[in-house]
Scaffold this active site. Structure first.
Site, mmCIF file in Angstrom:
data_model
loop_
_atom_site.group_PDB
_atom_site.id
_atom_site.type_symbol
_atom_site.label_atom_id
_atom_site.label_comp_id
_atom_site.label_asym_id
_atom_site.label_seq_id
_atom_site.Cartn_x
_atom_site.Cartn_y
_atom_site.Cartn_z
ATOM 1 N N GLN A 146 -8.392 18.526 7.417
ATOM 2 C CA GLN A 146 -6.968 18.340 7.645
ATOM 3 C C GLN A 146 -6.202 19.596 7.226
ATOM 4 O O GLN A 146 -6.385 20.112 6.123
ATOM 5 C CB GLN A 146 -6.402 17.137 6.888
ATOM 6 C CG GLN A 146 -4.944 16.882 7.313
ATOM 7 C CD GLN A 146 -4.274 15.744 6.588
ATOM 8 O OE1 GLN A 146 -3.984 15.840 5.407
ATOM 9 N NE2 GLN A 146 -3.999 14.660 7.312
ATOM 10 N N CYS A 206 2.643 13.456 5.424
ATOM 11 C CA CYS A 206 2.842 13.561 3.976
ATOM 12 C C CYS A 206 4.332 13.656 3.648
ATOM 13 O O CYS A 206 5.044 14.486 4.217
ATOM 14 C CB CYS A 206 2.117 14.785 3.425
ATOM 15 S SG CYS A 206 2.270 14.960 1.637
ATOM 16 N N HIS A 218 -0.117 5.961 10.106
ATOM 17 C CA HIS A 218 0.192 5.209 8.883
ATOM 18 C C HIS A 218 1.363 4.299 9.239
ATOM 19 O O HIS A 218 2.445 4.782 9.574
ATOM 20 C CB HIS A 218 0.561 6.169 7.751
ATOM 21 C CG HIS A 218 0.741 5.493 6.428
ATOM 22 N ND1 HIS A 218 0.581 6.169 5.244
ATOM 23 C CD2 HIS A 218 1.063 4.215 6.091
ATOM 24 C CE1 HIS A 218 0.796 5.331 4.233
ATOM 25 N NE2 HIS A 218 1.092 4.152 4.734
ATOM 26 N N ASN A 228 -3.677 2.915 9.756
ATOM 27 C CA ASN A 228 -3.790 3.261 8.339
ATOM 28 C C ASN A 228 -2.648 2.593 7.573
ATOM 29 O O ASN A 228 -1.564 2.418 8.100
ATOM 30 C CB ASN A 228 -3.733 4.790 8.193
ATOM 31 C CG ASN A 228 -3.631 5.268 6.755
ATOM 32 O OD1 ASN A 228 -2.756 6.071 6.442
ATOM 33 N ND2 ASN A 228 -4.491 4.808 5.882
ATOM 34 N N GLY A 229 -2.935 2.213 6.317
ATOM 35 C CA GLY A 229 -1.882 1.678 5.459
ATOM 36 C C GLY A 229 -2.148 0.271 4.974
ATOM 37 O O GLY A 229 -2.198 -0.656 5.776
ATOM 38 N N GLY A 230 -2.353 0.123 3.665
ATOM 39 C CA GLY A 230 -2.453 -1.202 3.061
ATOM 40 C C GLY A 230 -3.685 -2.004 3.405
ATOM 41 O O GLY A 230 -3.707 -3.218 3.213
ATOM 42 N N GLY A 235 -7.454 4.426 2.398
ATOM 43 C CA GLY A 235 -7.263 5.472 1.400
ATOM 44 C C GLY A 235 -7.542 5.008 -0.008
ATOM 45 O O GLY A 235 -8.679 5.019 -0.482
ATOM 46 N N ARG A 236 -6.501 4.555 -0.698
ATOM 47 C CA ARG A 236 -6.600 4.261 -2.131
ATOM 48 C C ARG A 236 -7.626 3.186 -2.459
ATOM 49 O O ARG A 236 -8.267 3.238 -3.508
ATOM 50 C CB ARG A 236 -5.223 3.841 -2.656
ATOM 51 C CG ARG A 236 -4.208 4.976 -2.682
ATOM 52 C CD ARG A 236 -2.798 4.438 -2.842
ATOM 53 N NE ARG A 236 -2.377 3.703 -1.648
ATOM 54 C CZ ARG A 236 -1.374 2.829 -1.619
ATOM 55 N NH1 ARG A 236 -0.712 2.576 -2.739
ATOM 56 N NH2 ARG A 236 -1.036 2.220 -0.509
#
Length: 327
Positions: free
Chosen positions: A62, A92, A163, A203-205, A225-226
């Site tokens: 990236q 970002c 996202h 993407n996301g959650g 991700g996290r």
């Protein structure tokens, strides 16, 4: 179109050591580097920034930037380092990134984004892809998002990672931008309905294999991700439940396989804590997870950690959780 599951690019998280560590757990996951600034590649230590231990997993680089010429040059330089594609960061929300005109703020300048993507696509044979948000600040409109994605597609983007939150660039910190703006998965679903023949990644959650299965019924891939960074062995569940692969190493085997890499990297001058910090969550949810974290914080996640400790990692794994020795 092959459905994919990937680990999101995360600043100060998905470095070359994290990429190798995660590849020991999952052979099917698609991995991404953290964002690397194009100008840093041009002017900095290219091998230090771009090299990584070759693995069988697909790996994407990236890039961050907004200067078409710099991005093109960075693509040329990066082409021979073994990456499968190059991704442009358009999502970002950090103030530092905004100040340098990278990330989500570029959604406000689609013509500039198009010039960047076109220059990148013309500079390399690797596919150029984007990762973006559904909107920014007051802009949260599906027609805007659809037009923005069409602009990037026309410029040469081959894949679109979305996202499913907008970025509030003026009011929230990067951490708050990961939680406070509401998730709107329907925006991504509608994109897929419109761009039927294009690869749309959500993407996301996303935190469970049930979440993944639900999304894969509608879109082409899921990016997490996290949830994986904090609990990397979640990848083992993904291997079993999503990729139907029961041949997954135990936590103990993962650490055992990591030791030769640690020894090789530290012999080159890499500090032990730069590698071991990624293993903190390996025993997340297990009875001995607290012991493991305490051991790492006292012995291996500190600057100038004693390299002799490497010889005793497996002893600590056995003490942490004997069940980890089983599959």
């Amino acid at each position: 179109m092959i459905k994919t599951v990937s680990v999101a690019p995360m600043m100060d998280c998905t470095d070359k050591h994290e990429i190798y560590f995660l590849s020991l757990i999952s052979k099917n996951i698609h991995l991404y580097s953290e964002m690397i600034v194009a100008n840093a590649i041009i002017k900095g230590d290219r091998d230090k920034l771009l090299s990584y231990n070759k693995i069988s997993n697909p790996v994407t680089l990236q890039l961050g930037g907004s200067n078409p010429n710099e991005l093109a040059e960075a693509c040329k330089i990066s082409e021979d380092y073994g990456y499968n594609e190059i991704n442009l960061n358009l999502g970002c929300p950090s103030k530092k990134v905004q100040k340098n005109k990278f990330g989500a703020c570029l959604m406000a300048e689609p013509d500039l984004v198009a010039k960047c993507i076109e220059a990148m696509a013309n500079a390399t044979k690797l596919p150029i892809t984007i990762k973006t948000r559904i909107g920014y600040n007051e802009v949260e409109d599906f027609e805007f998002l659809k037009t923005f994605i069409q602009t990037t597609k026309d410029a040469g983007s081959k894949k679109f990672i979305i996202h499913a939150r907008k970025a509030l660039l003026k009011k929230l910190s990067p951490k708050e931008n990961l939680n406070i703006p509401p998730l709107k998965y329907d925006f991504v679903y509608r994109l897929k309905d419109h761009f039927k023949n294009d690869e749309i990644i959500i993407n996301g959650g996303i935190k469970t294999t049930e979440d993944i299965q639900k999304h894969l019924k509608i879109v082409d891939g899921v990016m997490i991700g996290r949830a994986i960074y904090h609990s990397p062995y979640f990848l083992a569940e993904i291997e079993k439940n999503i990729f139907n692969n029961d041949n997954v190493p135990s936590r103990s085997e993962v650490m055992e396989n990591l030791i030769p890499y640690i020894q090789k990297q530290t012999s080159k001058g890499v500090q032990l804590n730069h590698i071991m910090r990624h293993t903190v969550g390996l025993f997340h949810g297990q009875n001995g997870s607290r012991i493991w974290k305490q051991y790492l914080s006292k012995n291996m996640c500190i600057r100038n950690a004693d390299l002799q400790k490497v010889n005793h990692i497996m002893d600590q794994v056995k003490k942490t959780n004997p069940a980890s020795l089983e599959r």
